[in-house]
Design an enzyme around this catalytic site. Structure first.
Site, PDB file in Angstrom:
ATOM      1  N   LYS A  45     -16.870 -37.436   3.612  1.00  0.00           N
ATOM      2  CA  LYS A  45     -16.272 -37.210   4.864  1.00  0.00           C
ATOM      3  C   LYS A  45     -16.337 -38.704   5.737  1.00  0.00           C
ATOM      4  O   LYS A  45     -17.102 -39.419   5.721  1.00  0.00           O
ATOM      5  CB  LYS A  45     -17.355 -36.187   5.774  1.00  0.00           C
ATOM      6  CG  LYS A  45     -16.660 -35.659   6.644  1.00  0.00           C
ATOM      7  CD  LYS A  45     -17.768 -34.555   7.112  1.00  0.00           C
ATOM      8  CE  LYS A  45     -17.201 -33.332   8.312  1.00  0.00           C
ATOM      9  NZ  LYS A  45     -18.077 -32.288   8.766  1.00  0.00           N
ATOM     10  N   ARG A  59     -17.239 -12.136  14.577  1.00  0.00           N
ATOM     11  CA  ARG A  59     -17.357 -12.039  13.155  1.00  0.00           C
ATOM     12  C   ARG A  59     -18.634 -11.061  12.762  1.00  0.00           C
ATOM     13  O   ARG A  59     -18.442 -10.637  11.507  1.00  0.00           O
ATOM     14  CB  ARG A  59     -17.397 -13.435  12.375  1.00  0.00           C
ATOM     15  CG  ARG A  59     -16.245 -14.460  12.805  1.00  0.00           C
ATOM     16  CD  ARG A  59     -16.110 -15.551  11.911  1.00  0.00           C
ATOM     17  NE  ARG A  59     -15.470 -15.225  10.762  1.00  0.00           N
ATOM     18  CZ  ARG A  59     -15.228 -16.504   9.954  1.00  0.00           C
ATOM     19  NH1 ARG A  59     -15.667 -17.585  10.232  1.00  0.00           N
ATOM     20  NH2 ARG A  59     -14.700 -16.131   8.782  1.00  0.00           N
ATOM     21  N   GLU A  96     -22.058 -15.973   9.933  1.00  0.00           N
ATOM     22  CA  GLU A  96     -22.433 -15.095  11.105  1.00  0.00           C
ATOM     23  C   GLU A  96     -23.144 -13.777  11.053  1.00  0.00           C
ATOM     24  O   GLU A  96     -24.240 -13.298  11.620  1.00  0.00           O
ATOM     25  CB  GLU A  96     -21.493 -15.195  12.063  1.00  0.00           C
ATOM     26  CG  GLU A  96     -21.081 -16.582  12.610  1.00  0.00           C
ATOM     27  CD  GLU A  96     -20.100 -17.183  11.939  1.00  0.00           C
ATOM     28  OE1 GLU A  96     -19.884 -18.160  11.997  1.00  0.00           O
ATOM     29  OE2 GLU A  96     -19.841 -16.535  10.824  1.00  0.00           O
TER      30      GLU A  96
END
Length: 640
Positions: A284, A398, A370
């Site tokens: 990253k 969600r 979630e």
């Protein structure tokens, strides 16, 4: 940027232009592309680290596959900025996340190279499988490639899709961009060689031939041969999990070695059999020192100085609502060791990283999951803990079934801290927290609060910690508070009771949430028209303070509700109560102000509220119009 610094990138107006370049030239394009992304995001802000990590992968994919005929799906979209540059949008890349500019995510309406829009994670494999099946049914030959990050692979939806794809033996290519977990990081030439070997036609042909032979042998020999081959490959590659899901596993390979990427992708492109997973390991922030050294802080950035990496910090004397929540929760945790925190891969975004520093054994990051987060919190609540489930409004959507079935039906005291409620500005419609008041307000037994300012938020955290009778939620926006004085610890509020901030007559401005500052300012402006409005802050959507609302309706000519949520929220609950009790049948003029029933495009958040009529000028204009007063002279402003 000075175009002389990007001579090869200047020649790329579409992915097809990459196909005539040599590998050395593609390497140069990748370097120029990385510099372009860094420069562009320094101007606009946005997601930086993930995009820098997939520069070589992006170049290799577009150089290898025939996009847009071949479908290339980027999960979430954080990593898609290099993709946008290569697909004809370079001239607009410095409009990212701005009004009328490029979206910060992939978007179908923006380009034919974006076959699927994605602002939330873990959807790419499901969408890709649907595209692959549709292509087969229509008799169209094309590759479908889904690029998904290792963080997104923590969501159950990704595995549901992989399980389905494996069972169907679908023609689908999944690229696992592993930039954090490093499931099996590549070391040395042997791993690169094996990745190319097992993805190539010779190995695959041998494997398919051997498989057809062993299938005709006794079951014990067939199973032994299959497991031996999987063990041999997983010994080097760690791919057994994906093999069990029905995918042919390739990797891990170095996601910054362009030659290896091109070799493997070309082999996979030309293969004819079912689902394939390519495990690519990237770094990253690759190629930009500040982002490499602090990947979490450079995931999403403000505008920054390219040389130093220093980010522009918004000027404000008030704390952010997120930080107020975090500190308030810390105070409650100090007083009660039953208080625990749950987050779904957003410890920094929700402020719970501060909580973790003091209570490392009482915070649980469950990944991008979630649904699991909510039911996990419900399980803890059954055992007497006090779980605070801190999730952005848009992401809590969600887990709606879990909120109802696993929490509310059982009356479990799970506390929902709902960050990013209301407009979020540059992140646009996929991240706007417009719906939580409506979808939570429909659930029996759910207490729903909204903070009018940062001090109220502190009180609501304390109220939630003390409430043990069932689920309770409190919502608050992105951004800074109003600068009010903060108590050292919150005071427990009486459930379902609002407050009067100013007694007036004729007009009642009834607030729910953090438009309160604008409501107060609107009240002051109305004084210039000879009006003396009452200002109420209701605090609770459920249970509704019916006594206060009825009094306001009976004592005023105009009642206006103001909230930063969509239809079905506070205004709808107030209207239902007023009409069912005959309070709208007389002289009262009722007007609800809320977020319009549309998907609002990215812009500055103040501009969004102005267009919605939820700033002080909009509140004043609505009030005057309702009273029949000429609004021509009413100034429109979004400034404080």
């Amino acid at each position: 940027m000075d175009n002389s610094q990007t001579p090869l990138l200047d020649r790329v107006s579409a992915p097809a232009d990459l196909k005539s370049l040599s590998r050395d030239e593609l390497r140069q394009v990748a370097d120029e592309l990385r510099a372009e992304v860094i420069d562009a995001v320094s101007v606009t802000g946005g997601h930086l680290g993930a995009g820098l990590g997939v520069v070589e992968l992006t170049v290799a994919l577009h150089a290898t596959f025939d996009t847009p005929h071949d479908r290339l799906i980027w999960d979430v979209g954080h990593q898609a900025y290099p993709h946008k540059v290569l697909t004809g949008r370079r001239d607009r890349i410095r409009t990212l996340r701005q009004k009328d500019g490029l979206s910060g995510f992939t978007r179908r309406a923006e380009s034919e190279y974006d076959p699927f829009g994605a602002g939330h994670s873990s959807t790419s494999i499901s969408a890709g499988l649907g595209m692959a099946v549709a292509s087969e049914l229509k008799g169209e030959k094309r590759n479908v490639i889904a690029v998904i990050g290792d963080g997104a692979m923590s969501a159950g939806m990704a595995y549901e899709a992989m399980n389905n794809a494996g069972a169907m033996d679908a023609r689908l290519i999944v690229i696992l961009n592993d930039n954090d977990m490093s499931i099996a990081p590549p070391t040395g030439a042997m791993r690169s060689y094996l990745a190319k070997l097992v993805s190539g036609p010779v190995y695959r042909g041998f494997r398919d031939t051997a498989k057809s032979i062993t299938e005709k042998m006794p079951k014990l020999i067939h199973e032994t041969a299959r497991k031996t081959e999987e063990f041999a490959r997983s010994f080097f590659t760690g791919g057994t999990l994906f093999e069990e899901l029905g995918f042919f596993y390739v990797g891990p390979i170095d996601g910054h070695n362009l030659n290896d990427l091109l070799d493997v992708l070309q082999n996979v492109r030309d293969a004819e059999s079912g689902p394939i997973l390519i495990h690519v390991v990237t770094k990253k922030g690759k190629g930009y020192g500040p982002a490499e050294n602090s990947a979490d802080k450079y995931h999403g950035v403000n505008k920054f100085n390219v040389i130093t990496g220093a980010q522009t910090k918004p000027q404000s004397n008030a704390p952010s609502y997120t930080s107020v929540f975090a500190q308030s929760l810390i105070e409650e945790a100090k007083a009660d060791d039953r208080v625990v925190a749950v987050t779904a891969a957003m410890p920094n975004g929700t402020g719970l990283d501060k909580f973790a520093e003091l209570f490392p054994t009482r915070i649980f990051d469950v990944g991008i999951a979630e649904q699991h987060a909510v039911t996990f919190a419900a399980g803890m609540a059954t055992e007497g803990l006090k779980p605070f489930c801190a999730i952005y409004s848009t992401f809590l959507q969600r887990a709606y079934d879990q909120v109802i079935h696993d929490v509310a039906v059982q009356g479990l005291p799970v506390r929902f801290a709902i960050d990013r409620a209301g407009y979020v500005g540059a992140d646009g419609p996929t991240h706007a927290g417009n719906y939580d008041a409506a979808y939570l307000g429909a659930i029996p037994g759910m207490v729903v609060m909204a903070a009018g300012d940062e001090a109220e938020l502190r009180h609501m955290v304390a109220t939630a910690a003390a409430y043990d009778e069932g689920p309770i939620a409190f919502r608050y926006p992105r951004g800074d508070g109003l600068g009010v004085d903060l108590p050292p610890r919150g005071t427990v509020l009486e459930i379902g009771k609002g407050r009067i901030l100013r007694e007036g007559k004729s007009v009642a401005l009834v607030n729910f949430g953090t438009r309160l500052g604008e409501v107060i300012a609107a009240g002051e402006k109305l004084m210039a028209y000879g009006l003396n409005p009452t200002i109420a802050d209701m605090r609770f959507l459920k249970p509704l303070d019916e006594t206060l609302l009825a009094r306001l309706a009976k004592e005023h000519e105009v009642l206006i509700t103001i909230e930063e949520g969509g239809i079905g929220g506070f205004g709808s609950h107030a209207a239902t109560f007023l009409s069912s009790h005959g309070l709208l049948d007389g002289k009262l003029k009722f007007r609800p102000l809320m977020i319009p029933d549309v998907f609002t495009e990215q812009a500055g958040v103040n501009d969004m509220y102005a267009v919605a009529g939820l700033d002080r000028a909009g509140i004043v204009a609505t009030t005057l119009t309702t009273l029949g007063i000429d609004t021509a002279a009413v100034p429109r402003t979004t400034k404080a």
